[in-house]
Design an enzyme around this catalytic site. Structure first.
Site, short mmCIF file in Angstrom:
data_model
loop_
_atom_site.label_atom_id
_atom_site.label_comp_id
_atom_site.label_asym_id
_atom_site.label_seq_id
_atom_site.Cartn_x
_atom_site.Cartn_y
_atom_site.Cartn_z
N ASP A 1 -9.79 2.69 2.17
CA ASP A 1 -9.66 2.31 3.43
C ASP A 1 -10.22 3.01 4.43
O ASP A 1 -10.67 2.57 5.53
CB ASP A 1 -8.30 1.81 3.65
CG ASP A 1 -7.77 0.07 3.13
OD1 ASP A 1 -8.87 -0.34 2.93
OD2 ASP A 1 -6.64 0.32 2.94
N LYS B 1 0.79 -1.17 -0.17
CA LYS B 1 -0.03 -0.05 -0.11
C LYS B 1 0.94 1.16 0.14
O LYS B 1 0.36 2.39 -0.32
CB LYS B 1 -1.07 0.09 1.11
CG LYS B 1 -2.03 -1.08 1.10
CD LYS B 1 -2.97 -0.94 2.20
CE LYS B 1 -3.94 -1.91 2.11
NZ LYS B 1 -4.99 -2.11 3.18
#
Length: 309
Positions: free
Chosen positions: A131, A95
């Site tokens: 997220d 990420k």
């Protein structure tokens, strides 16, 4: 599968995705990560695509199963773009590693410093972060009335960067961050203070911090199927704590099981998984997703898996 190493300075080339060519007029997505065989993202995305009449295909690009090194990430990204993928979801451990490989970052990803969704639009790659919103929505619905005076967060990597911002936006007054890499935690705390003027500190002794916390959030990969275990010592968890986990495969991590057993209010990672997928689907397809339908798909899959065991 074929992996060819090039001379220093040249891009690694792969043929990993050669059998996953996007269909004409269809939408093809991939999930890039390690240990992702149990991910329910393909099912949620494909079922929602079918519900909307789309030829929507979602592939797992598991570096563990494919025997790829982390250094192959640029090649996978380039190959997906060249083949005409509409986008990629990105999970552990990429990420943050994917950031320098992208042409642009959406404001959410730039502020968080982590990307879990890459939209491949022609020659440009744009990183987003769904997220943060995903955890926020799950937290507001799953733990609406818990104390938010002081929270201990475990982990400051890609997931941790998003979760910390979500916690502060959800009203946490003081956030204590622990990471086995203290320098990474310090960098995250500095970013949060700069962007949100938040009361954030880095802690190095869990035994001293846990008794002070109202809630504990696991934003590490510990608890995943491929990384079993607990992110903190069992004696540090008290019945007065509330506990949240970002891991959802398995949904009932060892931490969530331990917390339930001690009577703690708990928030498994399933809610975050659904909501981040909803936002990602909308970015990939440019269509509004049905949150209820995607949540129902997720729940049915979890129940089917439990019944099969």
């Amino acid at each position: 599968m074929h992996i060819a190493s090039n001379l220093p300075g040249q891009r690694l080339r792969t043929s990993v995705l050669h059998n996953q060519l996007p269909p004409p007029e269809g939408i093809t997505i991939g999930l890039v990560g390690r240990g992702i065989a149990s991910s329910l993202s393909p099912l949620m995305h494909e079922r929602e695509g079918a519900r909307q009449g789309l030829d929507y295909r979602y592939h797992l690009i598991d570096f563990d199963r494919l025997g790829l090194e982390d250094a192959h990430l640029p090649a996978i990204l380039a190959e997906a773009r060249e083949l005409g993928f509409a986008g990629l979801n990105v999970t552990y451990p990429f990420k943050q590693a994917v950031l320098p490989l992208l042409d642009d970052l959406a404001p959410d990803a730039a502020a968080i410093g982590a990307v879990n969704t890459v939209v491949l639009n022609g020659a440009r790659t744009v990183g987003h972060n769904t997220d943060c919103w995903g955890f926020s929505e799950s937290f507001r619905q799953g733990l609406p009335d818990v104390a938010r005076g002081r929270v201990l967060q475990l982990g400051s990597g890609g997931a941790g960067a998003a979760v910390s911002q979500a916690l502060l936006q959800c009203g946490v007054k003081h956030l204590a961050i622990y990471d086995t890499d203290p320098e990474r935690a310090v960098a995250l705390a500095a970013r949060l203070h700069r962007l949100l003027y938040a009361e954030v500190e880095v802690v190095t002794e869990l035994a001293a911090e846990a008794p002070l916390a109202d809630g504990i959030v696991n934003a590490t990969p510990v608890g995943m199927t491929k990384i079993p275990g607990l992110p903190l010592a069992t004696e540090l968890l008290e019945s007065r704590h509330w506990v949240a986990d970002v891991v959802y495969f398995p949904l009932e991590t060892e931490l969530i099981q331990l917390a339930r057993g001690r009577g703690c209010p708990v928030l498994p990672g399933g809610g975050m998984a659904v909501y981040q997928a909803v936002r990602a689907f909308e970015l990939f397809s440019a269509r509004k997703a049905d949150t209820g339908a995607m949540a129902a798909t997720f729940q049915a899959a979890i129940e089917a898996s439990a019944a099969a065991q």
